[in-house]
Write an enzyme that holds these catalytic residues in place. Structure first.
Site, short mmCIF file in Angstrom:
data_model
loop_
_atom_site.label_atom_id
_atom_site.label_comp_id
_atom_site.label_asym_id
_atom_site.label_seq_id
_atom_site.Cartn_x
_atom_site.Cartn_y
_atom_site.Cartn_z
N ILE A 1 3.09 13.52 61.18
CA ILE A 1 3.15 12.59 62.32
C ILE A 1 1.78 12.02 62.66
CG2 ILE A 1 3.76 12.40 64.76
CD1 ILE A 1 5.79 14.72 64.16
N GLU A 2 1.76 10.70 62.79
CA GLU A 2 0.51 10.04 63.16
C GLU A 2 0.45 9.69 64.64
OE1 GLU A 2 -0.05 7.59 58.92
OE2 GLU A 2 0.47 6.51 60.76
N SER A 3 1.65 9.48 65.25
CA SER A 3 1.68 9.04 66.65
C SER A 3 2.79 9.73 67.41
CB SER A 3 1.88 7.53 66.77
OG SER A 3 1.92 6.90 65.54
#
Lengths: 300, 300
Positions: free
Chosen positions: A23-25
């Site tokens: 997950i980046e955000s």
């Protein structure tokens, strides 16, 4: 349609690392996740700080239409959570962006609190809300004559809602099929202190939808996708590497499921773990509290 | 469930005699059948007088909760229609009879017009409606503390309805599963002059049903059967020889279909003939206007 085959994985010491790598955000619902009424959820601020350290993008999203983005910024900061205004999204702000996007140029009739009005003001449109109050009684209210140059009725939570405002909205919508009907959100109730609640924006929207036989043309809040698209676009986020975090199945998790993001359900708010089987869709992950992201990672 | 196999017979010179022979009592909806707003339907008074001459029992029934039975009596008489008070039934009066029947002895919270209050007064119960108005705003309205010795919330059409009244009803119903939730009727809109309408009792009921997640425990108005049972019982009518006459499929005709009475639809009100095929249930008879009962018989 919203049926998913996912089995929910509980976050634990074994999957926390890959969860964070994927997950980046993160898109956080606020009340019920980061705080409950006026009390911070344990380690919420530490979790946000930790995610930022890991290079994650953090977004704060609320269906609440009664406050401005600035009000929310102050509230978020009051719990010791670092935050910038461009990370804050609300249904009122969504209404502003939506009306701007469709290049709406007419007058607006608004049922809502000051926060909604302030978010609509940058549009530079005439906002009608306090028409002259006539006496009550059917003989009087039936003569309420709305301004038919109004092009949209926007309804949010409104503690000064009256039958007369309802008549104004009803006549606009019932007598002109072309006028836009916009709802900030469809939350049936509005949680307040001590586990109690008030009638929510969705209950006022439903009153006018019932009386006019019309459905809103646009709903800003979760689980509708308008705000998700807006967030992803304005921050150039990768949908598949975005995780919606929330405490409610029917708003937050459904929002992520519909949007094909990852989803994380926490149990510090509305939905209880034993209620999960009753839903056709499921979150990909769940955990007791948002603080677990921080504490599990510390244990690695 | 409400599917009927009847094919609707249009009243004509050939069937009018047997139609009249088969029926001993008529239950008339008023607005849209006997009059439209303030205008009498042609030959309505003559039809009622003619039916009385033929020895038929005549009943006048309205879902409207805003007026007393006496108000309706005066309205009926103002169109030259002969009428006695014991022939007049309304949803407000139904509420009185219902509460009396279940031997309800607690306080009542009422959202409604004077007509409802006056019909409830004979019960001799304390009726709460005008609690002290606090300032608007979530911080203020959340402190509205209802009287928890109230045993029932009754909601009808109310032109002085406010969010604060909604909060009062919401808190009573949401915080106490044992409190009774009574609706005078579920009409979504309330017809006024010039083909226009206002939000009806049903829209206010729906707002509170939505916010609390509760359904009314009892609904007085058509198509619910409470008033039909009350009428049949109090006038010792033969159900199979009773005909409900109305202008609306979803209230009047459904009321008769559910109650296994005969039904006659007229086209001087809400439902249009071309809409009939869209309904799963059908009236047994239809005719353009109530005056046809009189004029067809004259032609024999």
């Amino acid at each position: 349609m919203e049926k998913t085959t996912h089995v929910t994985s509980e976050l634990n010491i074994n999957n926390i690392k890959s969860f964070l790598e994927d997950i980046e955000s993160f898109i956080f619902d606020c009340d019920g996740v980061l705080w409950r009424a006026d009390e911070a959820v344990e380690n919420a601020a530490q979790t946000i700080a930790f995610l930022r350290e890991q290079g994650k993008k953090v977004i704060f999203l609320t269906n609440n239409s009664t406050k401005t983005r600035n009000d929310f910024l102050h509230k978020i900061k009051s719990f010791g959570i670092d935050c910038n205004i461009d990370e804050v999204f609300s249904s009122s702000y969504g209404a502003q962006v939506y009306l701007s996007k469709i290049n709406f140029q007419q007058k607006l009739f608004m049922i809502g609190e000051k926060g909604l009005e302030e978010e609509l003001r940058p549009l530079g449109l005439e906002i009608i809300k306090n028409f002259e109050k006539t006496n009550d009684g059917i003989d009087n209210v039936q003569h309420i004559e709305p301004d038919h140059s109004i092009g949209a009725v926007i309804i949010g939570m409104d503690t000064s809602y009256t039958y007369q405002k309802g008549v104004y909205a009803h006549k606009l919508l019932a007598e002109n099929p072309n006028i836009l009907f916009i709802a900030t959100n469809t939350d049936p109730s509005y949680p307040v202190k001590n586990g109690k609640s008030l009638p929510g924006a969705g209950s006022i929207v439903t009153m006018i939808a019932t009386s006019t036989g019309r459905k809103p043309n646009a709903i800003m809040g979760k689980p509708e996708q308008l705000l998700l698209d807006l967030i992803l676009e304005s921050h150039s986020l990768n949908r598949a590497k975005t995780c919606v975090v929330g405490d409610r199945m029917d708003t937050d998790i459904l929002f992520g499921v519909r949007g094909n993001t990852k989803t994380l359900l926490v149990y510090t708010g509305v939905t209880k773990k034993e209620e999960l089987p009753s839903f056709e869709y499921q979150p990909q992950y769940d955990t007791r509290t948002i603080g677990d992201l921080f504490t599990l990672f510390q244990k690695l």
